[in-house]
Design an enzyme around this catalytic site. Structure first.
Site, PDB file in Angstrom:
ATOM      1  N   HIS A   1      -2.396  -2.698  -6.352  1.00 16.60           N
ATOM      2  CA  HIS A   1      -2.886  -2.331  -5.018  1.00 16.60           C
ATOM      3  C   HIS A   1      -4.409  -2.452  -4.977  1.00 16.60           C
ATOM      4  O   HIS A   1      -5.119  -1.620  -5.536  1.00 16.60           O
ATOM      5  CB  HIS A   1      -2.418  -0.900  -4.691  1.00 16.60           C
ATOM      6  CG  HIS A   1      -2.772  -0.465  -3.316  1.00 16.60           C
ATOM      7  ND1 HIS A   1      -2.953   0.857  -2.987  1.00 16.60           N
ATOM      8  CD2 HIS A   1      -2.990  -1.168  -2.176  1.00 16.60           C
ATOM      9  CE1 HIS A   1      -3.263   0.939  -1.713  1.00 16.60           C
ATOM     10  NE2 HIS A   1      -3.297  -0.264  -1.199  1.00 16.60           N
TER      11      HIS A   1
ATOM     12  N   GLU B   1      -5.269  -0.035  -8.015  1.00 22.25           N
ATOM     13  CA  GLU B   1      -4.282   0.991  -8.343  1.00 22.25           C
ATOM     14  C   GLU B   1      -3.087   0.228  -8.934  1.00 22.25           C
ATOM     15  O   GLU B   1      -2.473  -0.580  -8.233  1.00 22.25           O
ATOM     16  CB  GLU B   1      -3.919   1.712  -7.031  1.00 22.25           C
ATOM     17  CG  GLU B   1      -3.276   3.049  -7.185  1.00 22.25           C
ATOM     18  CD  GLU B   1      -3.025   3.724  -5.822  1.00 22.25           C
ATOM     19  OE1 GLU B   1      -2.916   3.053  -4.776  1.00 22.25           O
ATOM     20  OE2 GLU B   1      -2.934   4.960  -5.826  1.00 22.25           O
TER      21      GLU B   1
ATOM     22  N   ASN C   1      -3.180   6.328  -0.958  1.00 22.56           N
ATOM     23  CA  ASN C   1      -2.805   6.616   0.431  1.00 22.56           C
ATOM     24  C   ASN C   1      -2.171   7.984   0.621  1.00 22.56           C
ATOM     25  O   ASN C   1      -2.144   8.500   1.730  1.00 22.56           O
ATOM     26  CB  ASN C   1      -1.908   5.510   0.972  1.00 22.56           C
ATOM     27  CG  ASN C   1      -2.752   4.324   1.390  1.00 22.56           C
ATOM     28  OD1 ASN C   1      -3.828   4.501   1.963  1.00 22.56           O
ATOM     29  ND2 ASN C   1      -2.310   3.124   1.080  1.00 22.56           N
TER      30      ASN C   1
ATOM     31  N   SER D   1       0.817  -1.212   0.000  1.00 20.55           N
ATOM     32  CA  SER D   1       0.000   0.000   0.000  1.00 20.55           C
ATOM     33  C   SER D   1       0.847   1.256   0.000  1.00 20.55           C
ATOM     34  O   SER D   1       0.326   2.349  -0.164  1.00 20.55           O
ATOM     35  CB  SER D   1      -0.932  -0.001   1.207  1.00 20.55           C
ATOM     36  OG  SER D   1      -0.201  -0.228   2.385  1.00 20.55           O
TER      37      SER D   1
HETATM   38  N1  CAA Z   1     -15.904  -9.101   2.348  1.00 17.45           N
HETATM   39  C1  CAA Z   1     -16.774  -9.361   1.349  1.00 17.45           C
HETATM   40  N2  CAA Z   1     -17.919  -8.665   1.171  1.00 17.45           N
HETATM   41  C2  CAA Z   1     -18.207  -7.708   2.066  1.00 17.45           C
HETATM   42  C3  CAA Z   1     -17.356  -7.403   3.144  1.00 17.45           C
HETATM   43  C4  CAA Z   1     -16.153  -8.149   3.268  1.00 17.45           C
HETATM   44  N3  CAA Z   1     -15.260  -7.924   4.241  1.00 17.45           N
HETATM   45  N4  CAA Z   1     -17.912  -6.378   3.856  1.00 17.45           N
HETATM   46  C5  CAA Z   1     -19.068  -6.074   3.247  1.00 17.45           C
HETATM   47  N5  CAA Z   1     -19.252  -6.860   2.158  1.00 17.45           N
HETATM   48  C6  CAA Z   1     -20.353  -6.819   1.210  1.00 17.45           C
HETATM   49  C7  CAA Z   1     -21.667  -7.216   1.846  1.00 17.45           C
HETATM   50  O1  CAA Z   1     -21.856  -8.594   1.773  1.00 17.45           O
HETATM   51  C8  CAA Z   1     -22.688  -6.456   1.001  1.00 17.45           C
HETATM   52  O2  CAA Z   1     -22.886  -7.157  -0.210  1.00 17.45           O
HETATM   53  P1  CAA Z   1     -24.267  -7.043  -1.032  1.00 17.45           P
HETATM   54  O3  CAA Z   1     -24.539  -5.591  -1.263  1.00 17.45           O
HETATM   55  O4  CAA Z   1     -23.930  -7.769  -2.292  1.00 17.45           O
HETATM   56  O5  CAA Z   1     -25.287  -7.708  -0.190  1.00 17.45           O
HETATM   57  C9  CAA Z   1     -21.951  -5.165   0.621  1.00 17.45           C
HETATM   58  O6  CAA Z   1     -20.554  -5.440   0.817  1.00 17.45           O
HETATM   59  C10 CAA Z   1     -22.382  -4.008   1.501  1.00 17.45           C
HETATM   60  O7  CAA Z   1     -22.185  -4.384   2.840  1.00 17.45           O
HETATM   61  P2  CAA Z   1     -23.047  -3.850   4.071  1.00 17.45           P
HETATM   62  O8  CAA Z   1     -24.413  -3.458   3.583  1.00 17.45           O
HETATM   63  O9  CAA Z   1     -22.929  -4.815   5.192  1.00 17.45           O
HETATM   64  O10 CAA Z   1     -22.254  -2.611   4.640  1.00 17.45           O
HETATM   65  P3  CAA Z   1     -21.925  -1.210   3.991  1.00 17.45           P
HETATM   66  O11 CAA Z   1     -23.033  -0.680   3.181  1.00 17.45           O
HETATM   67  O12 CAA Z   1     -21.368  -0.413   5.096  1.00 17.45           O
HETATM   68  O13 CAA Z   1     -20.741  -1.519   2.966  1.00 17.45           O
HETATM   69  C11 CAA Z   1     -18.394  -1.337   2.685  1.00 17.45           C
HETATM   70  C12 CAA Z   1     -19.529  -2.052   3.415  1.00 17.45           C
HETATM   71  C13 CAA Z   1     -18.481  -1.622   1.194  1.00 17.45           C
HETATM   72  C14 CAA Z   1     -17.099  -1.929   3.242  1.00 17.45           C
HETATM   73  C15 CAA Z   1     -18.523   0.187   2.938  1.00 17.45           C
HETATM   74  O14 CAA Z   1     -18.639   0.432   4.313  1.00 17.45           O
HETATM   75  C16 CAA Z   1     -17.394   0.982   2.377  1.00 17.45           C
HETATM   76  O15 CAA Z   1     -17.366   1.323   1.216  1.00 17.45           O
HETATM   77  N6  CAA Z   1     -16.387   1.321   3.235  1.00 17.45           N
HETATM   78  C17 CAA Z   1     -15.211   2.032   2.842  1.00 17.45           C
HETATM   79  C18 CAA Z   1     -14.233   1.065   2.265  1.00 17.45           C
HETATM   80  C19 CAA Z   1     -12.934   1.708   1.927  1.00 17.45           C
HETATM   81  O16 CAA Z   1     -12.770   2.908   1.937  1.00 17.45           O
HETATM   82  N7  CAA Z   1     -11.939   0.879   1.593  1.00 17.45           N
HETATM   83  C20 CAA Z   1     -10.647   1.331   1.264  1.00 17.45           C
HETATM   84  C21 CAA Z   1      -9.797   1.152   2.474  1.00 17.45           C
HETATM   85  S1  CAA Z   1      -8.193   1.733   2.144  1.00 17.45           S
HETATM   86  C22 CAA Z   1      -7.427   0.428   1.451  1.00 17.45           C
HETATM   87  O17 CAA Z   1      -7.895  -0.656   1.360  1.00 17.45           O
HETATM   88  C23 CAA Z   1      -6.087   0.699   0.904  1.00 17.45           C
HETATM   89  C24 CAA Z   1      -4.974   0.888   1.817  1.00 17.45           C
HETATM   90  O18 CAA Z   1      -3.867   0.787   1.348  1.00 17.45           O
HETATM   91  C25 CAA Z   1      -5.095   1.231   3.266  1.00 17.45           C
END
Ligand code: CAA
Length: 282
Positions: free
Chosen positions: A140, A152, A190, A119
């Site tokens: 990424h 990415e 990031n 990352s």
């Molecule tokens: N694995 C697989 N599927 C998942 C999951 C997981 N860990 N968490 C949630 N889901 C799925 C659910 O099953 C659901 O699927 P359906 O719509 O098909 O039924 C869908 O995602 C939505 O889940 P929820 O309704 O339970 O919850 P939500 O609406 O809050 O969505 C989320 C969950 C998509 C994670 C949302 O909260 C979100 O977009 N969060 C931000 C994520 C983000 O910013 N990620 C980047 C992090 S930074 C990074 O990764 C890079 C780095 O280098 C640090």
């Protein structure tokens, strides 16, 4: 260059997600880690995700089994001798990644592409430990991998156009959207995300508002799906600190200085969701 077999190194949250999406797209996958129990845990995460899809009626049991059959557990790096692509998703530590890439360069076939899901660590530096820097690239993925659309794709200084194009095409096959980025600290994701999270932590530190209030402002005011402090807990506060340090070291600029409260939480072992406590309790 045709990719058929892939090895994913690291069976944690990211590695298991990457193995899952590769298997779903029809690739044969080795899911590799240093211990059987780590690989089993990764396979457990994949199983749980696929079962959720079955329960929702989006996947048949037969298709679930077919996807699982595409994945082979692996605890030896030597299995990389059979693959066309390795995606490394081990811990964010340059020494460990250098060791893995040095070994992979010896083991993997000459045509194989070596990708890293780092990352923030420099792709160019990881590539430099191999004799095939033109075949080393950053892929990424975002967490949670099965849900998030972005990959990415980071070009190291020596990454060839051909290798970039193969990875771009594969990203589409994984049903993801690749975005091309050059190799600078934090890449794009990031470099922008972490200073925002760090600023949110300064906002707690300076007593401007509570974590709940800060997250509410960003969710309701900016339409972010989760607030920055919830997201920080979700990513892991140790990872957030590590990335901020990488940005500060890479750019030498005070604007990337990690918040003392972030350091304090990490020292306390409050690393977020994975340890049960960060800005929130789980
Ligand atoms: N694995 C697989 N599927 C998942 C999951 C997981 N860990 N968490 C949630 N889901 C799925 C659910 O099953 C659901 O699927 P359906 O719509 O098909 O039924 C869908 O995602 C939505 O889940 P929820 O309704 O339970 O919850 P939500 O609406 O809050 O969505 C989320 C969950 C998509 C994670 C949302 O909260 C979100 O977009 N969060 C931000 C994520 C983000 O910013 N990620 C980047 C992090 S930074 C990074 O990764 C890079 C780095 O280098 C640090």
């Amino acid at each position: 260059m045709d990719i058929k077999k892939v090895m994913v190194i690291g069976a944690g949250q990211m590695g298991s997600g990457i193995a899952q999406v590769c298997a779903e797209a029809g690739y044969e996958v080795f899911l590799n880690d240093i211990k059987d129990e780590f690989v089993d845990r990764g396979l457990g995460i994949i199983n749980k995700n696929l079962n959720r899809q079955v329960e929702k009626g989006r996947l048949s049991e037969g298709d679930r089994d077919a996807i699982l059959n595409q994945i082979t557990a692996s605890v030896q790096l030597e299995d990389a001798s059979e693959v066309d692509l390795v995606i490394e998703a081990a811990v964010e530590n340059m020494e460990i990644k250098s060791k893995i890439f040095t070994q992979l360069d010896e083991i993997a076939p000459a045509h194989a592409i070596l990708a890293t899901n780092t990352s923030s660590l420099p792709i160019t530096e990881i590539a430099a430990v191999t004799k095939r820097p033109e075949k080393v690239i950053g892929m990424h993925f975002m967490n949670p991998v099965p849900v998030m659309k972005l990959i990415e794709v980071i070009r190291g200084l020596a990454t060839s156009d051909e290798v970039y194009e193969v990875i771009e095409e594969m990203s589409h096959k994984l049903n993801k959207t690749p975005v091309e980025v050059n190799d600078f600290p934090g890449f794009v994701s990031n470099r922008i995300l972490m200073p925002m999270i760090n600023e949110a932590i300064y906002t707690v530190y300076e007593g401007v508002a509570t974590p709940e209030a800060i997250d509410e402002v960003m969710k309701l005011g900016m339409n972010h799906p989760m607030g920055p402090l919830t997201l920080a807990d979700f990513i892991g506060l140790d990872t957030c600190l590590y990335i901020m340090e990488t940005l500060q070291e890479g750019f030498g600029d005070d604007k990337y200085r990690p918040c003392p409260l972030l350091r304090k939480y990490v020292k306390a072992g409050w690393l977020g969701k994975k340890t049960g406590r960060g800005f929130y309790q789980y």
